[in-house]
Design an enzyme around this catalytic site. Structure first.
Site, PDB file in Angstrom:
ATOM      1  CB  CYS A   1      -0.433   2.503   4.013  1.00 19.07           C
ATOM      2  SG  CYS A   1      -1.912   1.965   3.468  1.00 19.07           S
ATOM      3  CG  ASP A   2       3.117   1.070   4.549  1.00 17.66           C
ATOM      4  OD1 ASP A   2       2.403   1.594   5.344  1.00 17.66           O
ATOM      5  OD2 ASP A   2       2.986  -0.127   4.101  1.00 17.66           O
TER       6      ASP A   2
ATOM      7  CB  CYS B   1      -0.868  -0.061   1.313  1.00 10.55           C
ATOM      8  SG  CYS B   1      -2.022   1.589   1.293  1.00 10.55           S
TER       9      CYS B   1
END
Ligand code: NAP
Length: 297
Positions: free
Chosen positions: A133-134, A130
């Site tokens: 997200c990261d 992701c």
């Protein structure tokens, strides 16, 4: 007891809840990770009618808000089994059990893994799924995205805004994703397309340090985002619904499975097109069919 229990809180499941509530039926949506589903990880959605451009997480939040506004109840838990009968029992990992007259399985799909040695250990230590997200952890660093669909292209665009170098590794010589996204990437000086290449090995003991691709080229990396599609998550229900050889659920045009009162909607279902638009269409279809089934009891 609820009229309908919906397993999965993505676009299909939340739309099903909205439709069930509006048909006067009580509903419970059980989601194991986070409401909104896979689309929540898309930085930008530009093909959902009514929104010229909206972030996936905002779209997911709106689906949830709309279902709850209509009176749907929600639970965070993982469904491990359905016990069939005129009243269906839905059993969860926490030990909780819920009852309903009908169940809609809208479990979506989970990210496909590469299937390489050490991959499991490196997930979270350089290997991720992701970018939304990261991606921020890799500011100024070298990363790769693997895949050739819209997810991979969007991830590569997002990462190219902060990372020093982005390798887009794809197994074929052309992309499956939208030409418009490929065009954006091809104009970026810090993006390199590595075509006709599969990742053959992940390097690094406790942290990813690089990959080896087809032909033996080694690419030094701080991070790798795997975006090679998704697989359905229907295993827990295989005793009650028919699954095809890839694990997708079979259903008719009402989204009815082979078991009376059990319906299926969204990406977990066998169908030709998996988009948010088709997921919400399934959600509406399955919910209305479930309501008719309940009325016929
Ligand atoms: P996808 O479209 O299925 O693409 C998966 C990609 O991974 C393909 O390029 C495929 O290669 C490659 N691949 C599959 N298995 C592989 C393996 N074992 N090793 C290496 N490469 C492999 O999946 P997605 O990108 O996750 O998208 C899923 C759906 O969501 C699509 O319909 C997409 O359009 C949609 N989506 C929409 C948006 C948006 O509208 N904002 C954003 C993201 C995704 P081949 O091409 O060679 O098969």
């Amino acid at each position: 007891m609820y009229d309908v229990i919906i397993i999965g809180g993505g676009p299909a499941g939340l739309t099903a809840a909205t439709y069930a509530q509006r048909a006067g039926k009580s509903s419970l949506v059980i989601e194991k990770n986070g409401f909104g589903g896979q689309i929540s990880w898309s930085p930008k959605v530009e093909n959902f009618p009514g929104f010229v451009s909206i972030s996936g997480s905002e779209l997911g939040d709106r689906f949830l808000e709309q279902a709850m506004e209509q009176g749907a109840e929600v639970e965070l838990d993982e469904v491990t089994a359905i016990e069939d009968g005129e009243i269906k029992k839905v059993k969860c990992l926490s030990g909780a059990e819920f009852e309903a007259k009908a169940v809609i399985i809208a479990t979506g799909a989970k990210p496909r893994m590469l299937g390489l040695p050490h991959e499991d250990e490196l997930v979270g230590s350089g290997v991720g799924f992701c970018a939304v997200c990261d991606g921020a952890f890799y500011k100024g660093k070298a990363v790769a995205v693997n895949g050739g669909g819209n997810s991979a292209l969007q991830d590569a665009i997002l990462l190219s805004e902060t990372c020093s170098r982005v390798y887009l590794i794809h197994r074929r010589d052309s992309f499956r994703g939208e030409a418009k996204l490929v065009d954006v990437l091809s104009k970026k000086s810090n993006v390199e397309f590595v075509m006709n290449a599969s990742i053959e090995a992940l390097e690094g003991e406790n942290e990813l340090t690089g990959v080896v691709v087809t032909g033996g080229r080694r690419i030094a990396l701080d991070g790798l985002f795997v975006a090679i599609g998704h697989e359905p998550d229907n295993g827990a229900f295989s005793g009650l619904i028919e699954l095809d050889d890839k694990g997708y659920s079979a259903s008719d045009e009402r989204c009815l499975t082979r078991t009376a009162g059990i319906f299926t909607a969204g990406d977990c279902r066998r169908k030709a097109v998996r988009q948010v638009t088709t997921a919400v269409a399934d959600g509406a279809t399955a919910a209305l069919a479930a309501c008719s089934y309940i009325d016929s009891l």
